[in-house]
Design a protein around this motif. Structure first.
Motif, PDB file in Angstrom:
ATOM      1  N   ASP A 163       0.874  -1.110   0.057  1.00  0.00           N
ATOM      2  CA  ASP A 163      -0.012   0.086   0.060  1.00  0.00           C
ATOM      3  C   ASP A 163       0.845   1.113  -0.072  1.00  0.00           C
ATOM      4  OD1 ASP A 163      -2.073  -1.610  -0.374  1.00  0.00           O
ATOM      5  OD2 ASP A 163      -3.117  -1.049   2.140  1.00  0.00           O
ATOM      6  N   ASN A 164       2.151   1.278   0.668  1.00  0.00           N
ATOM      7  CA  ASN A 164       3.037   2.512   0.991  1.00  0.00           C
ATOM      8  C   ASN A 164       4.133   2.134  -0.117  1.00  0.00           C
ATOM      9  OD1 ASN A 164       0.827   2.866   2.932  1.00  0.00           O
ATOM     10  ND2 ASN A 164       3.080   2.962   4.672  1.00  0.00           N
ATOM     11  N   ALA A 165       4.041   2.098  -0.687  1.00  0.00           N
ATOM     12  CA  ALA A 165       4.892   1.912  -2.556  1.00  0.00           C
ATOM     13  C   ALA A 165       4.555   3.305  -2.988  1.00  0.00           C
ATOM     14  CB  ALA A 165       4.763   0.549  -3.210  1.00  0.00           C
ATOM     15  N   ARG A 166       3.717   3.869  -2.710  1.00  0.00           N
ATOM     16  CA  ARG A 166       2.718   4.298  -3.775  1.00  0.00           C
ATOM     17  C   ARG A 166       4.148   5.959  -3.310  1.00  0.00           C
ATOM     18  NH1 ARG A 166      -1.160   4.368   0.106  1.00  0.00           N
ATOM     19  NH2 ARG A 166      -1.600   6.222   0.503  1.00  0.00           N
ATOM     20  N   PHE A 167       4.821   6.319  -2.103  1.00  0.00           N
ATOM     21  CA  PHE A 167       5.556   6.587  -1.128  1.00  0.00           C
ATOM     22  C   PHE A 167       7.316   7.135  -2.093  1.00  0.00           C
ATOM     23  CE2 PHE A 167       1.790   6.739   0.836  1.00  0.00           C
ATOM     24  CZ  PHE A 167       1.756   8.079   1.204  1.00  0.00           C
ATOM     25  N   PHE A 168       7.061   6.003  -2.939  1.00  0.00           N
ATOM     26  CA  PHE A 168       8.396   5.236  -2.722  1.00  0.00           C
ATOM     27  C   PHE A 168       8.780   4.976  -4.603  1.00  0.00           C
ATOM     28  CE2 PHE A 168       7.700   4.141   1.714  1.00  0.00           C
ATOM     29  CZ  PHE A 168       8.968   5.251   2.185  1.00  0.00           C
ATOM     30  N   PRO A 169      10.233   5.703  -5.005  1.00  0.00           N
ATOM     31  CA  PRO A 169      10.305   4.971  -6.825  1.00  0.00           C
ATOM     32  C   PRO A 169      10.260   3.942  -6.893  1.00  0.00           C
ATOM     33  CG  PRO A 169      12.211   6.357  -5.176  1.00  0.00           C
ATOM     34  CD  PRO A 169      11.329   6.104  -4.290  1.00  0.00           C
ATOM     35  N   ARG A 170      10.426   2.522  -6.295  1.00  0.00           N
ATOM     36  CA  ARG A 170      10.316   1.758  -6.331  1.00  0.00           C
ATOM     37  C   ARG A 170       9.635   0.685  -5.292  1.00  0.00           C
ATOM     38  NH1 ARG A 170      16.321  -0.626  -7.327  1.00  0.00           N
ATOM     39  NH2 ARG A 170      16.006   0.173  -5.102  1.00  0.00           N
ATOM     40  N   PRO A 171       8.507  -0.596  -5.392  1.00  0.00           N
ATOM     41  CA  PRO A 171       7.978  -1.385  -3.911  1.00  0.00           C
ATOM     42  C   PRO A 171       9.805  -1.308  -3.111  1.00  0.00           C
ATOM     43  CG  PRO A 171       7.590  -1.757  -6.391  1.00  0.00           C
ATOM     44  CD  PRO A 171       8.426  -0.696  -6.879  1.00  0.00           C
ATOM     45  N   GLU A 172      10.063  -2.479  -3.983  1.00  0.00           N
ATOM     46  CA  GLU A 172      11.537  -2.881  -2.846  1.00  0.00           C
ATOM     47  C   GLU A 172      11.867  -1.865  -2.116  1.00  0.00           C
ATOM     48  OE1 GLU A 172      11.503  -2.690  -6.507  1.00  0.00           O
ATOM     49  OE2 GLU A 172      13.177  -3.089  -7.196  1.00  0.00           O
ATOM     50  N   ASP A 173      12.044  -0.443  -2.572  1.00  0.00           N
ATOM     51  CA  ASP A 173      12.317   0.870  -1.224  1.00  0.00           C
ATOM     52  C   ASP A 173      11.600   1.267   0.047  1.00  0.00           C
ATOM     53  OD1 ASP A 173      14.247   1.335  -3.197  1.00  0.00           O
ATOM     54  OD2 ASP A 173      13.544   2.560  -4.162  1.00  0.00           O
ATOM     55  N   VAL A 174      10.292   0.762  -0.299  1.00  0.00           N
ATOM     56  CA  VAL A 174       9.193   0.296   1.655  1.00  0.00           C
ATOM     57  C   VAL A 174      10.467  -0.230   2.538  1.00  0.00           C
ATOM     58  CG1 VAL A 174       7.706   0.010   2.317  1.00  0.00           C
ATOM     59  CG2 VAL A 174       7.627   0.335  -0.161  1.00  0.00           C
ATOM     60  N   PRO A 175      10.918   0.374   3.416  1.00  0.00           N
ATOM     61  CA  PRO A 175      11.443  -0.113   4.085  1.00  0.00           C
ATOM     62  C   PRO A 175      10.467  -1.183   5.150  1.00  0.00           C
ATOM     63  CG  PRO A 175      11.310   2.027   4.571  1.00  0.00           C
ATOM     64  CD  PRO A 175      10.166   2.143   3.572  1.00  0.00           C
ATOM     65  N   THR A 176      11.422  -2.324   5.248  1.00  0.00           N
ATOM     66  CA  THR A 176      10.418  -3.058   6.537  1.00  0.00           C
ATOM     67  C   THR A 176      10.221  -2.784   7.636  1.00  0.00           C
ATOM     68  OG1 THR A 176      12.894  -3.931   7.115  1.00  0.00           O
ATOM     69  CG2 THR A 176      11.834  -4.655   5.126  1.00  0.00           C
ATOM     70  N   HIS A 177      10.943  -1.851   7.842  1.00  0.00           N
ATOM     71  CA  HIS A 177      11.060  -2.244   9.546  1.00  0.00           C
ATOM     72  C   HIS A 177      10.462  -0.439   9.691  1.00  0.00           C
ATOM     73  CE1 HIS A 177      12.927  -6.311   9.523  1.00  0.00           C
ATOM     74  NE2 HIS A 177      12.220  -6.251  11.108  1.00  0.00           N
ATOM     75  N   CYS A 178       9.606   0.051  11.314  1.00  0.00           N
ATOM     76  CA  CYS A 178       9.329   1.146  11.629  1.00  0.00           C
ATOM     77  C   CYS A 178       9.397   0.770  12.553  1.00  0.00           C
ATOM     78  CB  CYS A 178       8.338   1.480  11.392  1.00  0.00           C
ATOM     79  SG  CYS A 178       6.739   0.083  12.018  1.00  0.00           S
ATOM     80  N   LEU A 179       9.577   2.409  13.398  1.00  0.00           N
ATOM     81  CA  LEU A 179       9.690   2.433  14.708  1.00  0.00           C
ATOM     82  C   LEU A 179       7.724   2.770  15.301  1.00  0.00           C
ATOM     83  CD1 LEU A 179      12.500   4.612  16.563  1.00  0.00           C
ATOM     84  CD2 LEU A 179      11.993   1.669  16.383  1.00  0.00           C
ATOM     85  N   THR A 180       6.725   2.480  15.771  1.00  0.00           N
ATOM     86  CA  THR A 180       5.666   2.656  15.899  1.00  0.00           C
ATOM     87  C   THR A 180       5.426   2.648  17.451  1.00  0.00           C
ATOM     88  OG1 THR A 180       3.656   2.536  15.301  1.00  0.00           O
ATOM     89  CG2 THR A 180       4.631   0.360  15.902  1.00  0.00           C
ATOM     90  N   GLN A 181       3.900   3.152  17.736  1.00  0.00           N
ATOM     91  CA  GLN A 181       3.672   3.740  18.834  1.00  0.00           C
ATOM     92  C   GLN A 181       2.534   2.855  18.970  1.00  0.00           C
ATOM     93  OE1 GLN A 181       0.853   7.288  19.830  1.00  0.00           O
ATOM     94  NE2 GLN A 181       2.386   9.224  19.149  1.00  0.00           N
ATOM     95  N   GLY A 182       2.988   1.681  20.455  1.00  0.00           N
ATOM     96  CA  GLY A 182       1.838   0.586  20.429  1.00  0.00           C
ATOM     97  C   GLY A 182       0.415   1.648  20.801  1.00  0.00           C
ATOM     98  N   LEU A 183      -0.335   0.227  20.542  1.00  0.00           N
ATOM     99  CA  LEU A 183      -1.703   0.001  20.886  1.00  0.00           C
ATOM    100  C   LEU A 183      -1.866   0.874  21.783  1.00  0.00           C
ATOM    101  CD1 LEU A 183      -2.933  -2.937  19.228  1.00  0.00           C
ATOM    102  CD2 LEU A 183      -3.237  -0.096  18.898  1.00  0.00           C
ATOM    103  N   GLY A 184      -1.305   0.350  23.068  1.00  0.00           N
ATOM    104  CA  GLY A 184      -1.195   0.663  24.542  1.00  0.00           C
ATOM    105  C   GLY A 184      -0.907   2.526  24.549  1.00  0.00           C
ATOM    106  N   THR A 185      -0.142   2.806  23.684  1.00  0.00           N
ATOM    107  CA  THR A 185       0.070   4.624  24.172  1.00  0.00           C
ATOM    108  C   THR A 185      -0.777   5.188  23.253  1.00  0.00           C
ATOM    109  OG1 THR A 185       2.687   3.415  23.479  1.00  0.00           O
ATOM    110  CG2 THR A 185       2.439   5.839  23.299  1.00  0.00           C
ATOM    111  N   ILE A 186      -0.822   4.910  22.461  1.00  0.00           N
ATOM    112  CA  ILE A 186      -2.494   5.139  21.410  1.00  0.00           C
ATOM    113  C   ILE A 186      -3.335   5.565  21.954  1.00  0.00           C
ATOM    114  CG2 ILE A 186      -4.011   5.108  19.115  1.00  0.00           C
ATOM    115  CD1 ILE A 186      -1.562   3.793  17.804  1.00  0.00           C
TER     116      ILE A 186
END
Ligand code: F6R
Length: 256
Positions: A163-186
């Motif tokens: 879904d987020n490949a639209r923001f990157f030059p190529r699909p393989e450029d989409v990072p595999t990992h992220c830092l995210t607030q947890g559900l408890g944080t949210i």
């Protein structure tokens, strides 16, 4: 959980922005939690219109939900860039009042703990804006994320990367990992406003709003939050069946 159904994405943005404006009028030092992606863009545009009419954001703190791991903050696809471009610069936020998880920290675990400390130091989030993934994710809490989770490093699902490949030059450029607030944080936010538009979000919205509260649909945990509002356009609402009249508070259009 309140559900507001509006005509289209413009109305969605106006409705969500009106809740933020109300929060900001009540507290000029509002801590605003922000999502990136397409869903909240009309909300930020409506906030910009309010700012141009004189609404002051100079004391607002803005806290992002997530950031990719391993792309520079200066990359246009990073969430640092998104927050700067779509929110901080247009609304004249003070740069020091903008908090985004550090996806390039040498020690991500430490960066997540520092992020949690910083949010706590601000007294917590007053209003948290959320989008929702097609698979029901909020932030980047993919299906199966524990309800009590805190800010952490997480792996993006294949659906989310596609879904987020639209923001990157190529699909393989989409990072595999992220830092995210947890559900408890949210869930610690005083008020939560989730926005979704388009028929591709209809199943996720139905599961989040009317389905069982289950880690299989992370957004369903919002049913347990005391002050959560879901604002959807007609297409995103098309699989909802049990909306009751008690949700009519904001003047949307109701299914029953
Ligand atoms: C973004 C975020 C995600 C998005 C979701 C929907 O900061 O946390 O949960 O809100 O992936 O993305 P869009 O709005 O682009 O469909």
């Amino acid at each position: 959980m309140d559900v507001v159904i509006v005509e289209d994405q413009e109305a969605l943005g106006g409705t969500a922005a009106s809740l933020v404006v109300e929060g900001l009028r009540a507290d000029p030092r509002l801590v605003l939690g922000v999502a990136t992606g397409s869903s909240p863009v009309t909300t930020y545009r409506a906030l910009l219109a309010a700012h141009r009419e004189g609404l002051d954001f100079s004391q607002v703190h803005c806290v992002a939900l997530d950031e990719y791991v391993g792309i520079p903050a200066s990359d246009p696809a990073s969430y640092h860039s998104f927050v700067r471009r779509e929110i901080a610069v247009p609304l004249d936020l003070r740069p020091e009042n903008v908090l985004v998880p550090d996806g390039n920290a040498p020690d991500p675990t430490e960066a997540c703990a520092a992020f949690e400390d910083a949010v706590r130091g601000l007294g917590g989030v007053g209003i948290q804006l959320l989008g929702i993934g097609r698979n029901g994710h909020v932030g980047f809490n993919e299906p199966g994320s524990p309800f009590g989770s805190r800010t952490r490093i997480a792996r993006l699902s294949p659906t989310t990367r596609a879904d987020n490949a639209r923001f990157f030059p190529r699909p393989e450029d989409v990072p595999t990992h992220c830092l995210t607030q947890g559900l408890g944080t949210i869930l610690d936010a005083a008020r939560i406003v989730l926005v979704a538009s388009g028929s591709h979000k209809a199943r996720a919205i139905a599961a989040a709003v009317e389905g069982p509260v289950t880690e299989a649909c992370p957004a369903s945990v919002l049913q347990l939050h005391p002050d959560a509002t879901v604002i959807v356009d007609r297409d995103a609402a098309s699989e909802l069946h049990r909306i009751s009249r008690r949700h009519a508070s904001l003047g949307g259009d109701w299914l029953d």
